[in-house]
Design an enzyme around this catalytic site. Structure first.
Site, PDB file in Angstrom:
ATOM      1  CB  SER A  76     -26.470 -17.950 -51.058  1.00 49.36           C
ATOM      2  OG  SER A  76     -25.884 -18.974 -50.304  1.00 49.36           O
ATOM      3  CG  HIS A 121     -25.145 -14.396 -53.402  1.00 53.96           C
ATOM      4  ND1 HIS A 121     -25.759 -15.026 -54.459  1.00 53.96           N
ATOM      5  CD2 HIS A 121     -24.450 -15.353 -52.744  1.00 53.96           C
ATOM      6  CE1 HIS A 121     -25.457 -16.317 -54.435  1.00 53.96           C
ATOM      7  NE2 HIS A 121     -24.666 -16.533 -53.402  1.00 53.96           N
ATOM      8  CE  LYS A 153     -22.365 -16.390 -56.261  1.00 55.01           C
ATOM      9  NZ  LYS A 153     -22.650 -17.710 -56.832  1.00 55.01           N
TER      10      LYS A 153
END
Ligand SMILES: Cc1ncc(COP(=O)(O)O)c(C=O)c1O
Length: 393
Positions: free
Chosen positions: A182, A210, A241
């Site tokens: 990240s 992610h 996310k």
């Protein structure tokens, strides 16, 4: 020294606040997906993890509202006791299928999922092998585990192999890694890790916080991206996310999930995620499956932003994903740069030590599928003006 002395001596944040450059806890007054209102002014949001732009999708909002009315505002208990609703179980079945795993277990956050999995599975005689750039929830989960922790330098599979080779062959071993890192925006070398894992008899846990919805031909994450869904041991992901909500999941063999269900303390001793949040995830999955063009648009936007920043002369490292870190330098310079961009109508995320080395402070951009070309060009223009003004480019 008294217990609170360290608090009284902590002046750094107040100094930055007084100087007018404080970039944290900025209250958003309204959100329109890619644009937010702060202090009555609209800003283009390039600091969100809302990769597929689903937090404002009508289907997601409708599903959350329906669940709110049917089940109430909270579950008021742990999954273990009164806090499981049928939506939790439906979501677990759905996610297991989506990730091509036997079973899945939903936690209240991704952080709790990592704490629960690591602390529960890695016992006294077991070993964890963790990339040094892994997320804080993995670092803390490894701290909670009773086993031995080996932290290898970022992406250094030679050191990983050396550590694996030194570990007794009969010991339980778990290699844990972020799928997309990240702070760097890079993708892990999963084939390299799997090769070592299979040779040395280790299990592999990939944190797809992610990568879920972003990597893989159907958005199934890192293992799908590399065609390794049948070889990976465990996949962890978050709902905060691409899935536009809050919560976390771990998916893998049914027996392991069953064991976690009855032993993971961060699951058993914490209240379950609220009905509206779970319904939102189910609806987000529907949209991800029905609208693959969102993922394509996200990659189009990623390329446009990366090419634009490189053309301006910015160093964005080896980012290969919608996470684009822009190198600025010292903390002071980065904070000033953040403020110049913010005043110009662009919301970025500051990245500071200990997440990155001292003189390697960055501004992190995260792309969304719902950004338009105009949004991206607006951000690039702001970076061009700020970079010249501050002599960064
Ligand atoms: C790589 C990674 N793992 C885990 C988490 C924790 O997820 P959550 O926000 O659901 O607690 C995050 C969130 O920042 C993350 O980036």
């Amino acid at each position: 020294m008294s217990l609170f002395q360290k608090c009284y001596r902590f002046t750094k944040a107040r100094e930055v606040q007084a100087a007018g450059y404080y970039p944290y806890f900025v209250p958003i007054e309204a959100s329109y997906d890619t644009e937010v209102v702060i202090n009555g002014q609209r800003k283009v949001m390039v600091g969100s993890n809302n990769y597929l732009g689903l937090t404002h999708h009508p289907q997601v909002l409708e599903a959350a509202q329906t669940a709110l009315r049917r089940y109430g505002s909270g579950c008021t208990g742990s999954r273990f006791l009164n806090g499981t609703i049928d939506l939790h179980e439906r979501l677990e079945e759905r996610l297991a299928r989506f990730l091509n795993q036997e079973a899945a277990l939903v936690f209240s956050t991704g952080f709790q999922a990592n704490l629960g999995v690591l602390a529960t599975l890695v016992g006294r005689d077991d070993h964890i092998f963790s990339d040094k750039l892994n997320h804080a929830s993995i670092v803390d989960g490894a701290r909670l585990a009773y086993g031995t922790v080996h932290r290898y330098p970022h992406g250094d599979l030679r050191t990983l192999e050396r550590e694996l080779a030194r570990t007794p062959s009969e010991a339980g071993k778990l290699i844990v890694t972020d799928g997309i890192f990240s702070m760097e925006g890079t993708i892990v070398d999963l084939p390299g890790i799997m090769q070592l894992a299979e040779f040395y008899g280790a299990e592999v846990l990939v944190d797809d916080a992610h990568s879920f919805g972003v990597l893989g031909q159907a958005g199934g994450g890192t293992a799908q991206h590399f065609g390794m869904e049948d070889r990976i041991s465990l996949i962890m992901a978050t709902f905060s996310k691409s899935l536009a909500s809050i919560g976390g999941v771990v998916a893998g063999p049914e027996d392991v999930i069953h064991y976690l269900k009855h032993h993971a303390r961060s699951l058993i001793f914490s209240a379950s995620s609220p009905p509206a949040s779970i319904a939102a995830v189910l609806a987000a999955l529907d949209v991800i499956e029905a609208e693959p063009e969102r993922r394509e648009q996200l990659w189009h936007n990623t390329r446009r932003m990366q090419e634009g920043l490189r053309a301006l002369g910015y160093d964005i490292g080896s980012s290969e994903t919608p996470i684009v870190p822009v190198q600025i330098g010292s903390l002071e310079r980065m904070l000033e740069f953040w403020k110049v961009l913010f005043d110009a109508g662009v919301f970025t995320n500051p990245v500071t030590p200990p997440a990155v080395p001292e003189n390697s402070c960055r501004l992190r951009i995260s792309l969304m599928a719902t950004h338009t070309d105009e949004h991206i060009d607006f951000v690039l223009d702001a970076f061009a003006a700020a970079g010249k003004r501050m002599a960064v480019i």
